[in-house]
Enzyme design. Sequence first.
Site, mmCIF file in Angstrom:
data_model
loop_
_atom_site.group_PDB
_atom_site.id
_atom_site.type_symbol
_atom_site.label_atom_id
_atom_site.label_comp_id
_atom_site.label_asym_id
_atom_site.label_seq_id
_atom_site.Cartn_x
_atom_site.Cartn_y
_atom_site.Cartn_z
ATOM 1 N N GLU A 98 0.847 -1.184 -0.062
ATOM 2 C CA GLU A 98 0.002 -0.115 -0.043
ATOM 3 C C GLU A 98 0.806 1.263 0.020
ATOM 4 O O GLU A 98 1.894 1.307 0.478
ATOM 5 C CB GLU A 98 -0.939 -0.005 1.210
ATOM 6 C CG GLU A 98 -1.820 1.315 1.385
ATOM 7 C CD GLU A 98 -2.922 0.942 2.608
ATOM 8 O OE1 GLU A 98 -2.900 0.018 3.420
ATOM 9 O OE2 GLU A 98 -3.753 1.772 2.568
ATOM 10 N N ASN A 150 -12.425 -1.368 -0.628
ATOM 11 C CA ASN A 150 -11.589 -1.728 0.398
ATOM 12 C C ASN A 150 -12.368 -1.447 1.657
ATOM 13 O O ASN A 150 -12.562 -0.277 1.832
ATOM 14 C CB ASN A 150 -10.104 -1.406 0.364
ATOM 15 C CG ASN A 150 -9.297 -1.661 1.654
ATOM 16 O OD1 ASN A 150 -9.095 -2.852 1.953
ATOM 17 N ND2 ASN A 150 -9.464 -0.589 2.723
ATOM 18 N N GLU A 151 -12.391 -2.460 2.560
ATOM 19 C CA GLU A 151 -13.231 -2.130 3.872
ATOM 20 C C GLU A 151 -14.128 -1.009 3.666
ATOM 21 O O GLU A 151 -14.212 0.104 4.414
ATOM 22 C CB GLU A 151 -12.125 -1.698 4.820
ATOM 23 C CG GLU A 151 -11.011 -2.844 5.177
ATOM 24 C CD GLU A 151 -10.252 -2.509 6.480
ATOM 25 O OE1 GLU A 151 -10.269 -1.457 6.839
ATOM 26 O OE2 GLU A 151 -9.512 -3.433 6.858
ATOM 27 N N TYR A 187 -6.722 -8.671 11.662
ATOM 28 C CA TYR A 187 -5.552 -8.426 12.362
ATOM 29 C C TYR A 187 -5.476 -8.936 13.930
ATOM 30 O O TYR A 187 -6.542 -8.966 14.359
ATOM 31 C CB TYR A 187 -5.208 -6.966 12.480
ATOM 32 C CG TYR A 187 -4.910 -6.260 10.911
ATOM 33 C CD1 TYR A 187 -3.714 -6.604 10.367
ATOM 34 C CD2 TYR A 187 -6.103 -5.489 10.274
ATOM 35 C CE1 TYR A 187 -3.349 -5.966 9.201
ATOM 36 C CE2 TYR A 187 -5.421 -5.360 8.873
ATOM 37 C CZ TYR A 187 -4.369 -5.449 8.382
ATOM 38 O OH TYR A 187 -4.157 -4.958 7.374
ATOM 39 N N GLU A 190 -5.906 -9.347 4.043
ATOM 40 C CA GLU A 190 -5.267 -8.468 4.961
ATOM 41 C C GLU A 190 -5.197 -9.459 6.010
ATOM 42 O O GLU A 190 -6.278 -9.773 6.573
ATOM 43 C CB GLU A 190 -5.592 -7.199 5.176
ATOM 44 C CG GLU A 190 -5.685 -6.072 4.057
ATOM 45 C CD GLU A 190 -5.952 -4.869 4.509
ATOM 46 O OE1 GLU A 190 -5.749 -4.255 5.556
ATOM 47 O OE2 GLU A 190 -6.676 -4.018 3.550
ATOM 48 N N GLN A 243 1.909 -6.175 5.807
ATOM 49 C CA GLN A 243 2.018 -5.937 4.389
ATOM 50 C C GLN A 243 3.544 -6.535 3.991
ATOM 51 O O GLN A 243 4.198 -6.731 4.724
ATOM 52 C CB GLN A 243 1.982 -4.440 4.166
ATOM 53 C CG GLN A 243 0.508 -3.692 4.609
ATOM 54 C CD GLN A 243 0.445 -2.638 3.913
ATOM 55 O OE1 GLN A 243 0.970 -2.043 3.055
ATOM 56 N NE2 GLN A 243 -0.734 -1.944 4.404
HETATM 57 O O1 AHR Z 1 -3.042 -2.702 6.436
HETATM 58 C C1 AHR Z 1 -3.186 -1.178 7.025
HETATM 59 C C2 AHR Z 1 -4.632 -0.870 6.831
HETATM 60 O O2 AHR Z 1 -5.559 -1.803 7.634
HETATM 61 C C3 AHR Z 1 -5.247 -0.860 5.515
HETATM 62 O O3 AHR Z 1 -4.984 0.259 4.909
HETATM 63 C C4 AHR Z 1 -6.745 -1.153 5.782
HETATM 64 O O4 AHR Z 1 -7.424 -1.792 4.780
HETATM 65 C C5 AHR Z 1 -6.883 -1.938 7.066
HETATM 66 O O5 AHR Z 1 -7.679 -1.283 7.837
#
Ligand code: AHR
Length: 553
Positions: free
Chosen positions: A59, A216-217, A289, A352, A402
């Site tokens: 990103e 995205n999201e 995450y 992600e 990432q």
């Molecule tokens: O990876 C960092 C961020 O986390 C990304 O931009 C977003 O999609 C997520 O919330």
Amino acid sequence: MVGRRKFLHSSFSVAGALLFTKHFPFPAQGDSGADSRIEVLLGEPLGIISPNIYGHFAEHLGGVIYDGIWVGENSKIPNTNGIRKELVDEMRKIKAPVVRYPGGCFADSYDWRDGIGPAGKRPRRTNFWADADSSGAPANHKYEPNLFGTNEFARFCKLIGCQPYLAANVRSLPAEQFYQWIEYCNSPAGSTTLAEARAEAGFAEPFGVRFWGVGNESWGCGGNFTAQEYAVEFRRYTEWAPRYGQELSFIGSGPNVDDWEWTRGFLEELTRKGKGRLRSVYGLALHHYAWNLSRGRTNDWNQGKGDALKFDAVDWYELLREGQRMEGLIEGHWQVMGEIDGEHRVKLIVDEWGPWYKPGSEMVPNDLLQQTPTLRDAVFSGMTLDIFNRHPEKVPMANCAQLINNLNCLYLAHESNFCVTPVGHVFGMYSAHQGGQGLRTIFSAPVINYDRDGKPATFWGLAGAASLHEKELVLTVVNPHVSKATEAEIAIRGASVKSGAATTLTHSDIHAHNSFEQRDAVKPQTSVLQAGAKLLHHAFPPASVTKLELVLE
Ligand code: AHR
């Protein structure tokens, strides 16, 4: 003797503990000393493991693009057309299959037209992350210079030999711009004005982009839509998209962690005009995450985070517990998807994933969301990749968040410095699974008991995945115990083993990590296994990720 020991055993298999009881395969334990067992069932294939589950994500955020991937054509740092050469070389080694770009949240504020054409004429724009960047962050992190855009990304992918996966802007660009980005990338040489613009930049032939993320999201930074609103947008954006003979695989913005209602709501609204609409979706993007290391004290996004480098054994297990949630999320969303999509045409794309710590461990000061991956993150990553390996029919693509200089990165770089992180080494080891036939594998090992602030807690003792590649079996195994090796008997049902090798990633210090000064503090070691009975008996060191490559006969 294992049968008499009062260990709590966890049976870990794709089909669950019941099958374990039914198929209990081992004779009473002999003199081996093993208290754990792994049984690979050659007769129970799970499906082909898509190479794309070993995918990446890059990103325009912090030091990912500028300093990480892009060093510039006039740089003294070895580069190919401005792209860091050492990074490309490493990514080729691990057979990187696909890279998602340009975000992330950045994607929904990005105009792809800013990133094409002569570099000198490209505009500077405020990066989505500008307000989050520290005052000391380099200007090109805050104010996007657009030196790296679609052409440079396509070149990067070509150099690596991987597929591009582009995430389109749904929040702030109209659908027309989505179609025209596809036109720019995929229309045949000489066919359109955009194909000519591409040729002027040196790319006469189409890029052939198959994977397209539609936002995205979209439940958050990508527009704050409800699932129903987003489904309407998805229908509109994908309804007329030019093909040029290129298969297009559209990826819808999927749920945040365990938001089952998003998954259900999206598919219900999408199919309001008929189940045929399911054909327009290749996959739903799931994001998860592992960030909450508060041991149940808080759900606050900032308060709950732990430190990447300073942690104790409990933090270690807590992170793995957070990561292990991935398996339930895949199974849970799959079940919800099945309510509307009985044939499971739509897959899950985990685009992600990874641990997310609080700031403080950056190897390059002022790089937003940079953290230093340790052995803990390598074990986490092995565990997560094995979850994907165990669900090949559900997950055809995943992208670690990432690639470089950010979160669970495989690489760290700054100016001429570069290193492979322990996470990068796990990807190297696990690339052996790519394209193999996943096999049901049963793990049985004493569970780990630990004290979670005065309350007893447990974590599984051994887990992994197996895949078959003609006569070669790849078995990856994670031992999450911080201090105890686990000895296991390994049975390959349906074949015997001719020869083999073991590759292990571990360290005596659970905090061990690589740096620009000590690039090889954590790196895998390979040893040849002895043929014969001992081959099926292996000691997995504490805090380790192991790959066994066994030649069968
Ligand atoms: O990876 C960092 C961020 O986390 C990304 O931009 C977003 O999609 C997520 O919330």
